[in-house]
Write a protein that holds these residues in place. Structure first.
Motif, mmCIF file in Angstrom:
data_model
loop_
_atom_site.group_PDB
_atom_site.id
_atom_site.type_symbol
_atom_site.label_atom_id
_atom_site.label_comp_id
_atom_site.label_asym_id
_atom_site.label_seq_id
_atom_site.Cartn_x
_atom_site.Cartn_y
_atom_site.Cartn_z
ATOM 1 N N THR A 41 0.831 -1.206 0.000
ATOM 2 C CA THR A 41 0.000 0.000 0.000
ATOM 3 C C THR A 41 0.864 1.253 0.000
ATOM 4 N N LYS A 42 1.897 1.250 0.826
ATOM 5 C CA LYS A 42 2.794 2.396 0.898
ATOM 6 C C LYS A 42 3.495 2.631 -0.441
ATOM 7 N N ARG A 44 2.478 1.583 -3.443
ATOM 8 C CA ARG A 44 1.488 1.942 -4.462
ATOM 9 C C ARG A 44 1.134 3.430 -4.391
ATOM 10 N N ARG A 45 0.976 3.941 -3.191
ATOM 11 C CA ARG A 45 0.659 5.364 -3.032
ATOM 12 C C ARG A 45 1.816 6.251 -3.490
ATOM 13 N N LYS A 46 3.024 5.777 -3.245
ATOM 14 C CA LYS A 46 4.191 6.548 -3.682
ATOM 15 C C LYS A 46 4.272 6.579 -5.205
ATOM 16 N N ASP A 48 1.747 6.247 -7.214
ATOM 17 C CA ASP A 48 0.632 7.100 -7.644
ATOM 18 C C ASP A 48 1.034 8.567 -7.677
ATOM 19 N N ARG A 49 1.774 8.998 -6.675
ATOM 20 C CA ARG A 49 2.151 10.425 -6.578
ATOM 21 C C ARG A 49 3.163 10.810 -7.649
ATOM 22 N N TYR A 168 2.175 -1.220 -12.204
ATOM 23 C CA TYR A 168 1.013 -1.671 -11.447
ATOM 24 C C TYR A 168 0.625 -3.104 -11.788
ATOM 25 N N GLU A 172 -4.862 -3.334 -10.207
ATOM 26 C CA GLU A 172 -4.682 -1.918 -9.884
ATOM 27 C C GLU A 172 -4.732 -1.010 -11.108
ATOM 28 N N ARG A 176 -5.833 3.389 -12.325
ATOM 29 C CA ARG A 176 -4.744 4.303 -12.723
ATOM 30 C C ARG A 176 -4.909 4.735 -14.177
#
Length: 502
Positions: A41-42, A44-46, A48-49, A168, A172, A176
């Protein structure tokens, strides 16, 4: 090239490369890795940003520079260039001829030099062409600019979809892709607002009216591309903003879904290219994308024209502004459905449900003379027309295995899709207005075809998966007997452990 953007080829730890024969059991075991959910999760969020906003920004201006000719049409483009009869439609068609022809070469070039370089350079190229369009004096010059625009833009949609597939997992990817495909309807809304703002100016340098639209938007596009040329990175392996542990996790996540593969970024070979072209679900999806783009690009190019026939008495600026709300509705549903597709890890069902909604909208446009009812019907079509872009590309990615086959399958999908764009340029003809029975009738028909093809593809996937499930381990072992690891890696969707993902 910068070391940060070199395409790295790394072996998966659980599958060393050699020429020995591999068993089905060995390959199947390489795909059962379990990852720490919190670390995933951590990471994936990184990602994403750092990844989604830049490519979304590039695609926003890609679509604005492609569709702004519809806004320019309301600002006397046809009068200034002396266009008559179907000249405007001919100009639109020229873009899609080169766009379609260059689709596969562009995506292979994207893989070869790396998306981190390819995407910004292609964007910079069509930004310069857009600026040049502002100085066109006649039909021939406009055609030349649209031909060049098609060359530079041809690799953007498949390139971004392919790029995101490097980062990804299958489940996921839909959301995106939805976040970047959100730029399709938003470009219509933002493009309409931007065109209205630009047209409120007296001049930009020596340029006036529609010429200002192309010049200002082209300058912005070129500037954004130049900045992102230094910010994008090709893959997790070359991302400076990832730690060593995060890089390893990012690569392992992607590798865990690639049956029989030993490399994240493989070298191109003919077998994998053929697998990308011949993938049955990719071909069905490409047909669906073809039909969907007849609708989407018909809206993109002709919505200002349709609005003008619905509300002929309002000002040009107000007509531009009336194009914005349908795009905003389309953007909302695109993001919602893409999220749902990721949430439930399925795409085919949502593709199917887009068909009846779009059909209802065009049925109203064909049957009603009431201006407000016709305007409401546009909202109905826009609400379901746009999310096919994210779902179709995600479906091609989910149902291919190797990096090469994935790039070719996505390229094939967009090739067919933008042949639909070529059809769309001839859907709304000057003599067919104001009801446009040909254009609205064709869009009604292709929406029905989407429903038939999507449900047919879903049934075929389930039947073929049952056939694959019925094989015993011994039968699978026999199918792979005598094959080297390289040959197994070339099987792609033909591998006995592969399953279609609806």
């Amino acid at each position: 090239m910068d070391e940060n953007k070199d395409i790295a080829v790394e072996q998966h730890e659980s599958a060393p490369v050699d020429s020995q024969t591999a068993s089905a059991k060995e390959v199947e075991g390489a795909t059962t890795t379990v990852f720490d959910p919190e670390k995933e999760t951590k990471l994936r969020r990184k990602i994403d940003r750092f990844i989604v906003p830049p490519v979304a920004l590039l695609y926003l201006f890609c679509f604005i520079d492609r569709a702004n000719i519809g806004n320019a049409r309301l600002a006397n483009l046809e009068v200034d260039l002396g266009l008559r009869n179907q000249d405007f439609n001919i100009i639109l068609s020229m873009f899609y001829i080169t766009y379609s022809l260059c689709e596969i070469p562009s995506i292979l070039l994207c893989k070869y030099i790396g998306p981190g370089y390819f995407l910004p350079l292609a964007t910079f190229g069509f930004g310069i062409v857009t600026i040049g369009t502002a100085f066109c004096k006649n039909k021939g010059q406009m055609i030349a600019c649209r031909i060049l625009l098609g060359v530079f833009e041809s690799g953007m949609l498949p390139g971004v979809a392919y790029y995101l597939s490097r980062w990804y997992r299958h489940a996921e990817l839909s959301f995106r892709l939805g976040m970047y495909m959100l730029m399709t309807p938003l470009s219509g809304a933002f493009g309409g607002l931007l065109a209205s703002g630009i047209l409120s100016l007296d001049r930009v340098g020596s340029l006036t009216q529609w010429r200002m639209i192309f010049a200002v938007e082209g300058i912005i596009t070129s500037g954004v591309a130049f900045i992102l040329l230094f910010l994008l990175t090709d893959s997790p392996l070359t991302a400076r903003w990832l730690t060593s542990e995060e890089k390893e996790l990012a690569i392992s996540r992607v590798m865990s879904e690639r049956v029989g593969q030993e490399e994240v970024l493989d070298k191109m070979n003919l077998a994998k290219i053929k697998n990308g072209f011949s993938n049955p679900i990719a071909l069905v999806t490409a047909f669906i994308f073809f039909c969907g783009n007849v609708v989407v690009l018909g809206i993109s190019f002709f919505l200002p024209t349709i609005i003008r026939t619905i509300y002929p008495g309002v000002t040009t600026v107000r007509q531009q502004l009336l194009t914005v709300p349908p795009y905003l509705v389309g953007a909302f549903f695109l993001l919602l459905v893409s999220w749902l597709a990721t949430r439930y890890n399925t795409r085919q069902v949502f593709i199917f449900f887009s068909a009846p909604t779009v059909m209802a909208g065009y049925a109203i446009l064909l049957s009603s003379m009431n201006a407000n009812v016709r305007y409401a019907a546009i909202f109905l079509t826009a609400s379901a027309a746009f999310f096919g872009g994210s779902l179709c590309n995600a479906q091609c990615s989910a149902n291919t295995v190797s990096d090469t086959a994935r790039s070719v399958a996505i390229g094939t999908n967009t090739l067919f899709g933008y042949l639909g764009g070529l059809v769309a340029t001839w859907t709304y003809l000057p003599w067919d207005g104001p009801m446009y029975p040909i254009g609205n009738g064709l869009n009604l028909a292709v929406s029905g075809a989407i429903g038939v093809a999507s449900i047919g593809g879903l049934i075929w996937m389930r039947v073929d998966n049952k056939r694959r499930d019925a094989r015993t381990p011994a039968e699978k072992e026999e199918l792979l007997m005598g094959m080297s690891r390289v040959e197994i890696g070339n099987l792609d969707w033909k591998h006995p452990d592969f399953r279609w993902k609806p």
